[in-house]
Design an enzyme around this catalytic site. Structure first.
Site, PDB file in Angstrom:
ATOM      1  N   LYS A 103      53.251  48.988  38.759  1.00  0.00           N
ATOM      2  CA  LYS A 103      53.767  49.212  40.100  1.00  0.00           C
ATOM      3  C   LYS A 103      53.609  47.853  40.794  1.00  0.00           C
ATOM      4  O   LYS A 103      52.502  47.437  41.156  1.00  0.00           O
ATOM      5  CB  LYS A 103      52.966  50.313  40.794  1.00  0.00           C
ATOM      6  CG  LYS A 103      53.554  50.769  42.122  1.00  0.00           C
ATOM      7  CD  LYS A 103      52.827  50.048  43.232  1.00  0.00           C
ATOM      8  CE  LYS A 103      53.336  50.421  44.601  1.00  0.00           C
ATOM      9  NZ  LYS A 103      52.866  49.458  45.609  1.00  0.00           N
ATOM     10  N   GLY A 144      42.786  45.854  45.027  1.00  0.00           N
ATOM     11  CA  GLY A 144      43.322  45.918  46.388  1.00  0.00           C
ATOM     12  C   GLY A 144      42.268  46.420  47.352  1.00  0.00           C
ATOM     13  O   GLY A 144      41.073  46.182  47.173  1.00  0.00           O
ATOM     14  N   SER A 145      42.723  47.142  48.351  1.00  0.00           N
ATOM     15  CA  SER A 145      41.817  47.562  49.425  1.00  0.00           C
ATOM     16  C   SER A 145      40.974  48.754  49.011  1.00  0.00           C
ATOM     17  O   SER A 145      41.310  49.494  48.085  1.00  0.00           O
ATOM     18  CB  SER A 145      42.619  47.935  50.664  1.00  0.00           C
ATOM     19  OG  SER A 145      43.316  49.155  50.425  1.00  0.00           O
ATOM     20  N   ARG A 146      39.899  48.946  49.757  1.00  0.00           N
ATOM     21  CA  ARG A 146      39.027  50.096  49.522  1.00  0.00           C
ATOM     22  C   ARG A 146      39.783  51.399  49.773  1.00  0.00           C
ATOM     23  O   ARG A 146      39.700  52.338  48.967  1.00  0.00           O
ATOM     24  CB  ARG A 146      37.837  49.988  50.478  1.00  0.00           C
ATOM     25  CG  ARG A 146      36.751  50.984  50.264  1.00  0.00           C
ATOM     26  CD  ARG A 146      35.493  50.427  50.889  1.00  0.00           C
ATOM     27  NE  ARG A 146      34.426  51.389  51.025  1.00  0.00           N
ATOM     28  CZ  ARG A 146      33.217  51.073  51.492  1.00  0.00           C
ATOM     29  NH1 ARG A 146      32.963  49.829  51.880  1.00  0.00           N
ATOM     30  NH2 ARG A 146      32.274  51.969  51.576  1.00  0.00           N
ATOM     31  N   GLY A 195      42.983  51.949  49.544  1.00  0.00           N
ATOM     32  CA  GLY A 195      43.955  52.156  48.471  1.00  0.00           C
ATOM     33  C   GLY A 195      43.292  52.639  47.190  1.00  0.00           C
ATOM     34  O   GLY A 195      43.748  53.593  46.557  1.00  0.00           O
ATOM     35  N   GLY A 196      42.206  51.982  46.822  1.00  0.00           N
ATOM     36  CA  GLY A 196      41.495  52.347  45.595  1.00  0.00           C
ATOM     37  C   GLY A 196      40.948  53.760  45.650  1.00  0.00           C
ATOM     38  O   GLY A 196      41.049  54.522  44.683  1.00  0.00           O
ATOM     39  N   GLU A 232      39.312  47.693  41.736  1.00  0.00           N
ATOM     40  CA  GLU A 232      38.452  46.635  42.250  1.00  0.00           C
ATOM     41  C   GLU A 232      38.805  46.555  43.723  1.00  0.00           C
ATOM     42  O   GLU A 232      39.958  46.298  44.075  1.00  0.00           O
ATOM     43  CB  GLU A 232      38.790  45.351  41.490  1.00  0.00           C
ATOM     44  CG  GLU A 232      37.759  44.277  41.616  1.00  0.00           C
ATOM     45  CD  GLU A 232      38.393  43.091  42.283  1.00  0.00           C
ATOM     46  OE1 GLU A 232      39.097  42.335  41.613  1.00  0.00           O
ATOM     47  OE2 GLU A 232      38.196  42.955  43.503  1.00  0.00           O
ATOM     48  N   CYS A 250      38.850  38.188  46.373  1.00  0.00           N
ATOM     49  CA  CYS A 250      37.874  39.284  46.264  1.00  0.00           C
ATOM     50  C   CYS A 250      36.462  38.732  46.294  1.00  0.00           C
ATOM     51  O   CYS A 250      35.524  39.429  46.645  1.00  0.00           O
ATOM     52  CB  CYS A 250      38.025  40.019  44.934  1.00  0.00           C
ATOM     53  SG  CYS A 250      39.682  40.106  44.318  1.00  0.00           S
ATOM     54  N   GLU A 282      33.852  44.533  54.415  1.00  0.00           N
ATOM     55  CA  GLU A 282      34.695  43.385  54.096  1.00  0.00           C
ATOM     56  C   GLU A 282      35.720  43.114  55.203  1.00  0.00           C
ATOM     57  O   GLU A 282      36.363  44.040  55.698  1.00  0.00           O
ATOM     58  CB  GLU A 282      35.433  43.625  52.778  1.00  0.00           C
ATOM     59  CG  GLU A 282      36.253  42.435  52.307  1.00  0.00           C
ATOM     60  CD  GLU A 282      37.060  42.726  51.042  1.00  0.00           C
ATOM     61  OE1 GLU A 282      37.052  41.888  50.149  1.00  0.00           O
ATOM     62  OE2 GLU A 282      37.706  43.806  50.971  1.00  0.00           O
TER      63      GLU A 282
END
Lengths: 509, 509
Positions: free
Chosen positions: B167, B224-226, B228-229, B248, B285, B375
């Site tokens: 994706k 990516g972002s928290r 999103g994950g 991650e 990151c 973050e």
């Protein structure tokens, strides 16, 4: 409730003294002690940790016959089986001692610095596996020794360097208590902190929920029902810091009778199958609950022999009255499915004994009803008669994940077996030929695991030496001075017997 | 929406042709093709698969400068950085080719039969790792090459034998499309099925949700972002068959300035720190978002130098206007926390450019407010002034999981470093000394991972050769005839160069 009592499986009657029920306060205290013990325990040298595992084995043997008697009373399993299980438990601890000594589990990796590399120098990088932290282990009802207090989950977590808090199974609290005392003696004898091993017990599920919710617990080992495993997984996922749950849950272990083998020895296979089906009242994770074969004379001979053997089977004591109830309900549900024929029922049991049952159905009916693929924990199995290879392949493709798949085959079946292998690999953790799935060898090449819902995590195994990997995670060290590096990653440790991947090339110790 | 356009990061203006938006139909088609390609792809020999990975590297280089130009326009990152990133991408593919050839990833194990063993014979058991199935890879905005279409997740999944459905990140659709075409050319050149690699792209999160929900996808790689994950992890857990998500997500990468190093070179460390902080507009990151030190003159010198450097920092183009907005909001939130002092702000940016910011606070204030540990993606960092070692240890113990921890230290700091090491190991995936966490070496001993919420699964890494393990699971074969066994497990394959654990003893190929 603050006290509860052990129950004799055979009679359903309580026996022995009243036992303390552990609750939230004991969970919090145990987890705090486990966490406090973690750094000291994980710092033990390989030899020291291996010696501790061996000492546990010795202490378990030193309990003597009272352990076997307690387990017989609480599980209803026969003496020979439990003596064998004790041997397995002790052997498993010794195998992990050997694994710990050899050191491959540390996965040591060294990428030396390249100060002259262009366009940028490469730093010195070193990697090792460290233990994840305190582990919660749930004792299983069906293996009061080998999958319980000092079972495979405990042995592999201790081998990895993780303190263990066991939630003992309430079906065998006396057995579990004896084993826990043996481990506690080993902890003391080896001069380790008390928090390295702790044992909690009580009849309610709340105890386990509290344990998995405790923020100091970093991984969970469980063997039991699908409902139980999924509930623990949900709790673990809902934590502020989610943790892995290694739950071994349910499997019906398809046995494929390939045409040539069936033709050559359908009758003998039928009798042998019932031996595996009824062993231990069918209370194995790897019990053969599903027979798949293509229509023909060989299958008729198999079914006829199996039907005869099941009809003559005596009822056996089941582990608990609750398991007996669930078995009866599962059998009832299966017998009521459209297209299912009851081939044979063994002698009827009572509220603590279960009788064997054999069903059959067509491939078409099986494909039409997912419920036929659900585990019935006990000595129940269903023969699925497929009309041809294509239908057999469709039935296989429609199965949920399983612990095992078995092929009964002759040399002339090899090309069919080779065609089926890629399908089976995607469905199961272990593929075996010309044997029965019950009997799980404790060794290095064993996988007792498999795709969901056989387990909650197919990347691993709960039996065999690979099980140690469940409780480890990698840490990398960059440009650390030799004196600050963990000892096994220093240059001076090279040659200590553990293998290392040095700049991508594997070197033996 | 059926079409969307690429945006120039520097100007925020659309450019290039309209691009097709992939939707549910494309997801279903891609997953079906990936699943259909799986068995053929995983059956490829090691040499064939390695050659394919090398061919992808060649095809990417063959795109030439148009790839760099597209990535510069879409990401706003400078040419040198992107040329370096291309080198990293290609090097990573070649490293995995080498890993595939050497064969250690297969974890071959053979426990030979012991027909004479008492009380029961041991069967022949053999184990190998097999790929898990089709993998979904999410391209990351901040590494348009090395963590995107042909990045580490794709390279490790293909190396493992898994078809990949990418994706692509909508912030660099042209770059991603060029790389996807290169991989597709490699697939064709190597005679592999089309379904081995596919690339979907679109601006909506629905595309990713549909991909992770597809029952044919068996694992997910995400950077990516928290938010999103975690969203993808929830989708993966809610499936009928839950699957692992390797996300991650977020890390503030504590940098510890130990007292002797700070005394010796506080000022130099301050300037060097700002170099790491502002590199790539802080969009790493592993950006150093947290400085921890004990009060003293050395810390004053560090802060003074860092303040000076940040004040002079020029604003830099950020990856997207959305990231620029989130950065501004994060900076605003941090500056409004009680006890936080703004030490310096670099030259102000605009809606596509971000300026650097440096804050400071006390250990006490930091401990009192969890929000300071979140973050802020960009060139923002906070210095936490601890009053003594005990407070420093408390701050460390209170941190969430991180990708890295850095120690600046001299020889006289070694005993403090050794005391801190066990705490750091429980918090992070990589510990480094006297460097900066930005710059993640692609090698065998790298861990780019760490405890939650740095990643969703600390048992692994997304950079380095160990990343291949994410996409493998073990299968055991019991008593299978040699001709039916997978080739690498046959007796005849011993000596093929891959290491094997034979009866518990590791043998090199």
């Amino acid at each position: 409730m603050t006290e509860f009592r052990s129950v004799v499986a055979e009679t359903g009657q309580p026996h022995g003294e009243s036992l303390h029920v552990d609750g939230p306060a004991e969970v919090a205290q145990a987890c705090a002690k486990a966490d406090a013990a973690f750094d000291a325990y994980r710092a033990t040298a390989r030899e020291e940790r291996a010696g501790f595992l061996e000492r546990i084995a010795e202490e378990i043997l030193a309990i003597g016959d009272s352990l076997i008697e307690a387990a017989m009373a609480e599980s209803g399993l026969p003496r020979a089986r439990l003596e064998g299980e004790r041997g397995r438990t002790v052997g498993q601890l010794r195998m992990f001692a050997d694994v710990v000594r050899k050191g491959q589990w540390q996965q040591l990796r060294i990428d030396p610095a390249m100060p002259e590399r262009q366009p940028l120098p490469r730093p010195d990088l070193r990697l090792r596996m460290i233990p994840v932290g305190p582990v919660a282990v749930f004792g299983a009802s069906n293996f009061p020794l080998a999958f319980s207090t000092a079972g495979g989950d405990t042995a592999s977590a201790l081998a990895a360097g993780c303190p263990v808090v066991v939630k003992g199974h309430p079906a065998h609290p006396i057995t579990g208590g004896l084993v826990a005392q043996a481990i506690t003696r080993a902890v003391a004898a080896c001069g380790l902190p008390e928090g390295v091993f702790q044992h909690l017990v009580g009849p309610s599920n709340d105890l386990g929920s509290a344990l998995v919710s405790d923020p100091r617990i970093m991984a969970v080992g469980f063997t039991g029902s699908r409902g139980g495993g999924l509930a623990l997984s949900r709790i673990a996922q809902a934590r502020d810091v989610p943790i892995p749950v290694y739950a071994e849950m349910s499997s019906i272990n398809p046995v494929l009778l390939l045409p040539e083998a069936l033709k050559a020895r359908g009758e003998a296979l039928g009798s042998a199958f019932v031996g595996s089906l009824t062993m231990g009242a069918g209370q194995f994770c790897t019990n053969p609950g599903l027979i798949l074969a293509i229509e023909g004379e060989g299958l008729d001979a198999f079914v006829s022999a199996a039907t005869g053997s099941v009809s003559q089977a005596k009822p056996q004591t089941m582990l608990t009255a609750g398991i007996r109830d669930a078995y009866a309900k599962g059998v009832e549900a299966l017998s009521g499915c459209p297209g299912v024929e009851t081939l044979a029922r063994g002698e009827e049991g009572d509220r603590t004994h279960g009788g064997a049952v054999l069903f059959q159905t067509s491939g078409e009916a099986f494909l039409a009803n997912k419920a036929m693929g659900h585990e019935v924990f006990g000595a129940s199995s269903i023969v699925v008669r497929c009309k041809d290879e294509a239908e057999l392949a469709r039935v296989l493709a429609g199965l949920e994940g399983q612990l095992t798949a078995t092929l009964h085959m002759d040399a002339a079946d090899e090309s069919l077996a080779s065609r089926l292998l890629p399908v089976l690999e995607r469905k199961v953790g272990r593929i075996l030929a010309n044997g029965w799935p019950t009997g799980v060898e404790v060794c290095h090449a064993m996988v007792h695991g498999g795709p969901f819902p056989a387990t909650s995590d197919p990347r691993t195994t709960s039996v065999g030496s690979l099980a140690i990997d469940r409780f480890l995670r990698p840490v990398s060290y960059q440009n650390l001075a030799q004196d600050v590096l963990p000892e096994e990653l220093r240059d001076s440790a090279i040659g200590d017997g553990a293998p290392r991947l040095i700049d991508g090339t594997l070197k033996l110790g």
